[in-house]
Design a protein around this motif. Structure first.
Motif, PDB file in Angstrom:
ATOM      1  N   LYS A 182      36.799  43.862  38.801  1.00  0.00           N
ATOM      2  CA  LYS A 182      37.131  43.369  37.427  1.00  0.00           C
ATOM      3  C   LYS A 182      38.483  42.408  37.469  1.00  0.00           C
ATOM      4  O   LYS A 182      38.560  41.665  36.553  1.00  0.00           O
ATOM      5  N   ARG A 183      39.343  42.942  38.218  1.00  0.00           N
ATOM      6  CA  ARG A 183      40.825  42.074  38.162  1.00  0.00           C
ATOM      7  C   ARG A 183      40.282  40.844  38.841  1.00  0.00           C
ATOM      8  O   ARG A 183      41.015  39.797  38.319  1.00  0.00           O
ATOM      9  N   ALA A 219      34.701  48.641  41.512  1.00  0.00           N
ATOM     10  CA  ALA A 219      34.435  48.256  40.139  1.00  0.00           C
ATOM     11  C   ALA A 219      36.034  47.518  39.620  1.00  0.00           C
ATOM     12  O   ALA A 219      36.002  46.565  38.973  1.00  0.00           O
ATOM     13  N   ALA A 220      37.026  48.439  39.718  1.00  0.00           N
ATOM     14  CA  ALA A 220      38.224  47.966  39.385  1.00  0.00           C
ATOM     15  C   ALA A 220      38.853  46.371  39.859  1.00  0.00           C
ATOM     16  O   ALA A 220      39.342  45.682  39.236  1.00  0.00           O
ATOM     17  N   ALA A 221      38.756  46.474  41.280  1.00  0.00           N
ATOM     18  CA  ALA A 221      39.188  45.405  42.302  1.00  0.00           C
ATOM     19  C   ALA A 221      38.493  44.087  41.645  1.00  0.00           C
ATOM     20  O   ALA A 221      38.951  43.104  41.422  1.00  0.00           O
ATOM     21  N   THR A 227      34.115  53.307  41.758  1.00  0.00           N
ATOM     22  CA  THR A 227      35.141  52.991  40.975  1.00  0.00           C
ATOM     23  C   THR A 227      36.487  52.103  41.299  1.00  0.00           C
ATOM     24  O   THR A 227      36.822  51.265  40.581  1.00  0.00           O
ATOM     25  N   VAL A 228      36.721  52.317  42.621  1.00  0.00           N
ATOM     26  CA  VAL A 228      37.712  51.580  43.275  1.00  0.00           C
ATOM     27  C   VAL A 228      37.118  50.176  43.213  1.00  0.00           C
ATOM     28  O   VAL A 228      37.898  49.020  42.969  1.00  0.00           O
ATOM     29  N   GLU A 272      30.557  43.066  36.266  1.00  0.00           N
ATOM     30  CA  GLU A 272      29.612  43.980  36.203  1.00  0.00           C
ATOM     31  C   GLU A 272      28.248  43.351  36.881  1.00  0.00           C
ATOM     32  O   GLU A 272      27.469  43.994  37.269  1.00  0.00           O
TER      33      GLU A 272
END
Length: 356
Positions: free
Chosen positions: A188-189, A184-186, A181-182, A196
């Protein structure tokens, strides 16, 4: 006046400096962390199935996977390191005994094509002169000692790195969902909508390369052990592990089984020597052409040059585990570059598959 661009620049610089500081702190453990990450990514589907059978107990499933990695990799590697030291000492003792006796070159040397007669004459002259033998031994002693010491250090360091990687992998397994989760969030930013696709490419490439490297190496080591045992070659375990390691290097295993065949010829076992050559050429080396394409069904098929540079550069940069990390990192870079430049079809994630 709007200070937002300046704030963003300052924030980016602070993040970069913080990242560099973290990498500097983790530098002694970076090889183990990278190897653990590659192993966890490769075996993540297996971990998910195991966790499901254990009714969602993350810690127990992670501990089971870690113990399995220890039993299959760390302990055998430690035993081989110990066995290598014993065999090296025994080999030097045998050479000392041979040098004290009446030596003659084996008869099969004369039968070698083109160079057999000249080589037989040279060996006769060399073995007949004790002074020349001692001079040659002195010249070879120091390089041989350096090679053995360097090899022992690499293998010993590899045992420590593997043990540390097994320890780290426990936390990667247990906390894999949170880490995913961490990350993927990083990403994506940083990469927006491409995050993805890049994550899928990295995961599939790591999985494909690790399957290909470890699966092919293990298969070649197993069939080599069978051949060595049938032919009566000593130190089967040690030679099999050397086949496992050398299979990561292009055209590496023929050096091991070819040396075993030469030893058999030198012992007068011509039939077993021929068997070893046939077994090595058609079975041991044939595994590479059959098993590797089957295992690397996805991911990047790394060119020969990058594979060689990945293995050699990985060992120089990371030690023993660099045998796996080097080709994997180059394969990921090659795969991402190929995808970004549209020189190959993008990797499509199969439905129902999760990555850490």
């Amino acid at each position: 006046m709007d200070q937002r661009p300046g704030k963003n620049t300052t924030r980016a610089a602070a993040v970069i400096l913080l990242t560099l500081g973290c990498l500097y702190v983790l530098r002694p453990f970076l090889a183990a962390i990278l190897f653990a990450a590659a192993v966890v990514i490769s075996s993540w589907p297996l971990y998910l199935r195991l966790r499901l059978r254990m009714r969602g107990r993350r810690t127990l499933a992670a501990l089971t996977m870690t113990l399995t990695l220890t039993l299959l990799v760390v302990i055998p590697l430690a035993l081989v390191a110990w066995n290598l030291a014993d065999n090296a000492a025994a080999a030097f003792e045998e050479l000392r005994k041979l040098s004290a006796g009446d030596l003659h070159p084996p008869a099969w040397v004369r039968g070698l094509p083109l160079v057999g007669e000249q080589l037989h004459v040279y060996l006769n002259e060399l073995l007949a002169s004790r002074d020349r033998m001692m001079e040659l031994a002195k010249r070879m002693a120091e390089p041989a000692r350096n090679v053995l010491v360097a090899g022992g250090l690499v293998l010993g360091t590899g045992v420590v790195q593997m043990a540390l990687a097994a320890f780290v992998s426990f936390f990667f397994y247990r906390d894999g969902e949170a880490l995913k989760t961490v990350i993927a969030a990083a990403m994506k930013r940083i990469m927006n909508e491409e995050a993805e696709a890049v994550t899928d490419t990295v995961a599939n490439t790591v999985r494909g390369v690790m399957y290909g490297l470890l699966g092919t190496a293990l298969a070649q080591a197993l069939v080599a052990a069978i051949g060595f045992a049938i032919a009566g070659v000593p130190a089967v375990l040690l030679l099999s592990v050397l086949v496992f390691v050398s299979s990561l290097i292009p055209v590496g295993p023929p050096v091991i089984w070819g040396g075993a065949a030469i030893w058999l010829f030198a012992q007068g076992s011509t039939g077993w020597g021929i068997f070893m050559l046939v077994w090595g050429f058609f079975v041991i080396s044939g595994v590479d052409n059959v098993v590797r394409p089957m295992l690397i069904s996805r991911g990047s098929s790394l060119p020969f040059l990058l594979t060689l540079l990945g293995v050699l550069g990985g060992v120089i940069a990371f030690g023993f585990v660099g045998l796996f990390i080097g080709p994997t990192l180059l394969a990921v870079g090659y795969s991402l570059m190929s995808g970004w430049t549209h020189t190959r079809n993008p990797i499509v994630k199969q439905e129902g598959q999760a990555e850490p």
